[in-house]
Design a protein around this motif. Sequence first.
Motif, PDB file in Angstrom:
ATOM      1  N   SER A 134       8.475 105.227  57.805  1.00 45.83           N
ATOM      2  CA  SER A 134       7.776 106.107  58.742  1.00 45.83           C
ATOM      3  C   SER A 134       8.674 106.502  59.905  1.00 45.83           C
ATOM      4  O   SER A 134       8.672 107.660  60.341  1.00 45.83           O
ATOM      5  CB  SER A 134       6.514 105.419  59.264  1.00 45.83           C
ATOM      6  N   VAL A 135       9.454 105.549  60.402  1.00 46.29           N
ATOM      7  CA  VAL A 135      10.371 105.852  61.505  1.00 46.29           C
ATOM      8  C   VAL A 135      11.443 106.841  61.054  1.00 46.29           C
ATOM      9  O   VAL A 135      11.765 107.803  61.763  1.00 46.29           O
ATOM     10  CB  VAL A 135      11.007 104.558  62.046  1.00 46.29           C
ATOM     11  N   ILE A 136      11.991 106.618  59.866  1.00 47.61           N
ATOM     12  CA  ILE A 136      13.019 107.529  59.349  1.00 47.61           C
ATOM     13  C   ILE A 136      12.436 108.930  59.174  1.00 47.61           C
ATOM     14  O   ILE A 136      13.089 109.940  59.477  1.00 47.61           O
ATOM     15  CB  ILE A 136      13.586 107.003  58.018  1.00 47.61           C
ATOM     16  N   ALA A 137      11.189 109.005  58.689  1.00 47.55           N
ATOM     17  CA  ALA A 137      10.561 110.308  58.465  1.00 47.55           C
ATOM     18  C   ALA A 137      10.487 111.126  59.750  1.00 47.55           C
ATOM     19  O   ALA A 137      10.647 112.351  59.718  1.00 47.55           O
ATOM     20  CB  ALA A 137       9.155 110.114  57.886  1.00 47.55           C
ATOM     21  N   ILE A 138      10.266 110.458  60.875  1.00 49.49           N
ATOM     22  CA  ILE A 138      10.164 111.168  62.154  1.00 49.49           C
ATOM     23  C   ILE A 138      11.435 111.954  62.453  1.00 49.49           C
ATOM     24  O   ILE A 138      11.384 113.059  63.013  1.00 49.49           O
ATOM     25  CB  ILE A 138       9.873 110.165  63.294  1.00 49.49           C
ATOM     26  N   TYR A 139      12.581 111.425  62.051  1.00 49.45           N
ATOM     27  CA  TYR A 139      13.869 112.037  62.387  1.00 49.45           C
ATOM     28  C   TYR A 139      14.404 112.961  61.300  1.00 49.45           C
ATOM     29  O   TYR A 139      15.516 113.469  61.428  1.00 49.45           O
ATOM     30  CB  TYR A 139      14.884 110.937  62.700  1.00 49.45           C
ATOM     31  N   CYS A 140      13.620 113.189  60.244  1.00 49.49           N
ATOM     32  CA  CYS A 140      14.055 114.095  59.182  1.00 49.49           C
ATOM     33  C   CYS A 140      13.610 115.515  59.496  1.00 49.49           C
ATOM     34  O   CYS A 140      12.400 115.791  59.573  1.00 49.49           O
ATOM     35  CB  CYS A 140      13.470 113.651  57.841  1.00 49.49           C
ATOM     36  N   ASP A 141      14.553 116.418  59.648  1.00 50.85           N
ATOM     37  CA  ASP A 141      14.208 117.817  59.898  1.00 50.85           C
ATOM     38  C   ASP A 141      13.929 118.550  58.597  1.00 50.85           C
ATOM     39  O   ASP A 141      13.120 119.483  58.564  1.00 50.85           O
ATOM     40  CB  ASP A 141      15.342 118.504  60.668  1.00 50.85           C
ATOM     41  N   ASN A 142      14.571 118.135  57.509  1.00 52.19           N
ATOM     42  CA  ASN A 142      14.292 118.729  56.202  1.00 52.19           C
ATOM     43  C   ASN A 142      12.867 118.348  55.786  1.00 52.19           C
ATOM     44  O   ASN A 142      12.528 117.165  55.716  1.00 52.19           O
ATOM     45  CB  ASN A 142      15.308 118.230  55.172  1.00 52.19           C
ATOM     46  N   LEU A 143      12.032 119.339  55.528  1.00 54.33           N
ATOM     47  CA  LEU A 143      10.613 119.089  55.290  1.00 54.33           C
ATOM     48  C   LEU A 143      10.392 118.215  54.054  1.00 54.33           C
ATOM     49  O   LEU A 143       9.620 117.242  54.100  1.00 54.33           O
ATOM     50  CB  LEU A 143       9.869 120.418  55.143  1.00 54.33           C
TER      51      LEU A 143
END
Length: 487
Positions: free
Chosen positions: A293-302
């Motif tokens: 979940s934390v990593i997902a926050i920083y992913c700009d690629n949808l």
Amino acid sequence: MNGAWLIALVAWPAVMSLAIGAAGRWPNLREAVSVLTGLVLLAGAILLIGPIAAGLRPSVTLFSILPGLDFTFTLEPLGLVFALVAATLWPLTTFYAAGYMRGNREGHQTRFFICFALAISAAIGIALAGNLLTLFVFYEMMTLVTYPLVTHHGDAESRVGGRIYLGVLLTTSIGLFLPAIVITWMLAGTLTFTHGGILAGTGLGPKGAMALYALFVFGIGKAAVMPMHRWLPSAMVAPTPVSALLHAVAVVKAGVFSVLKITVYIFGLDYAFQTSASEPFLWLASITIILASVIAIYCDNLKKRLAYSTIGQLSYIVLGSALATKLGAVSGSLHIVTHAFGKITLFFCAGAIYTATHRKYVSQLNGMGRAMPLTFTAFTIAALSLIGLPPMGGAWSKWYLMSGSAGVEEYALLGVLALSSLLNIVYLLDIPARAFFLRGDDVPTAIREAPAACVVPLCLTAAGCIALFFAAHPIIDFVSSALGEGA
């Protein structure tokens, strides 16, 4: 209702893949055959609900290799739930894929739809597997037939993603899953999925049970428990309909379903609970939920953001299985259903956005909601379901998961699930908030919704997220019938 019906369900999509290939010169016919194949499969699965609810457990053995080592199909409620999820979402995904593949002028479309059909055949084989041998065969088939889908574009990025996909999944299954199956057969003399499990009474102590459970969970790489998760973000190089297939209909659901079924029918809930065989995976699943979940926050690629979301959401199901209680297993089963509808909607939306705008980064979506209101409204509904807010179906699976955790006095897990929901809000609702409430200076006035073949399926699956809030309890009762008293 006899065993021949089970064989027909598994074989039907594989046989019809030949018809899909034969119709390759006529795209309209090819896609009509693909959708019709899915609808017939769904009808066949629906006809099984009544007999299974009445207590029938149809079974058929095709052949025996050694005593206790048979190739068998057997249907029970857990398997039927997974089969119904796959059969319901496959025709929608196929219809969506037709619009997406044409809208983006993708090549090799006939090969694409053939592999699509074979992947669903493998998913149904996993759902109907009567023992670990049959499960393993179709699990490997799933990996092999989806590899051409992952590498569909054929460019360097796709080849790298495909190598990671194939390498991780084959390494884990052959190096860990298969040895776990062999050890189980040597201990129990059978691999048959049995109510109450087959390992109790084999002399396997708590430490041995814990080690064997670890082999199974890490060996089932499709469940994407960290650190066996790397294949999933790498597979995002595939066309978006493949991502929807991977994340909602077939591959990852095959992984977590296998973990759940092994917990219930190989270890047995009582044995797993008494030996604490699955207890370490309560915490490994919790770590996976939070880190993903934390990593997902920083992913700009949808799509990459949604991939890490999937990793975290899958570990809800692993956590439910690892509770080794009836309520945990029920919550895990229900989350297979609610997550499938929520996540396939999100990927359908991502694909519709790309088809209409060729944008694939979250930072590019400011102001897009006014140009694509249906797509972003559906995205919002699915996001709320995955967060666990009523009146969306995901609220029930998260509620029962929290209830199951409290029931065994694992109160720290309540904090994990609550924190996860907050993180879900951050990385999921950020997207429709940008689309509806931020001004986009570079939104061309010509942008409209994607073609109807893309938009209609995502509206239907979004509606499914709401419908599951009101239909959850029949699913819960149906699954509970398979579990008996539990732990």
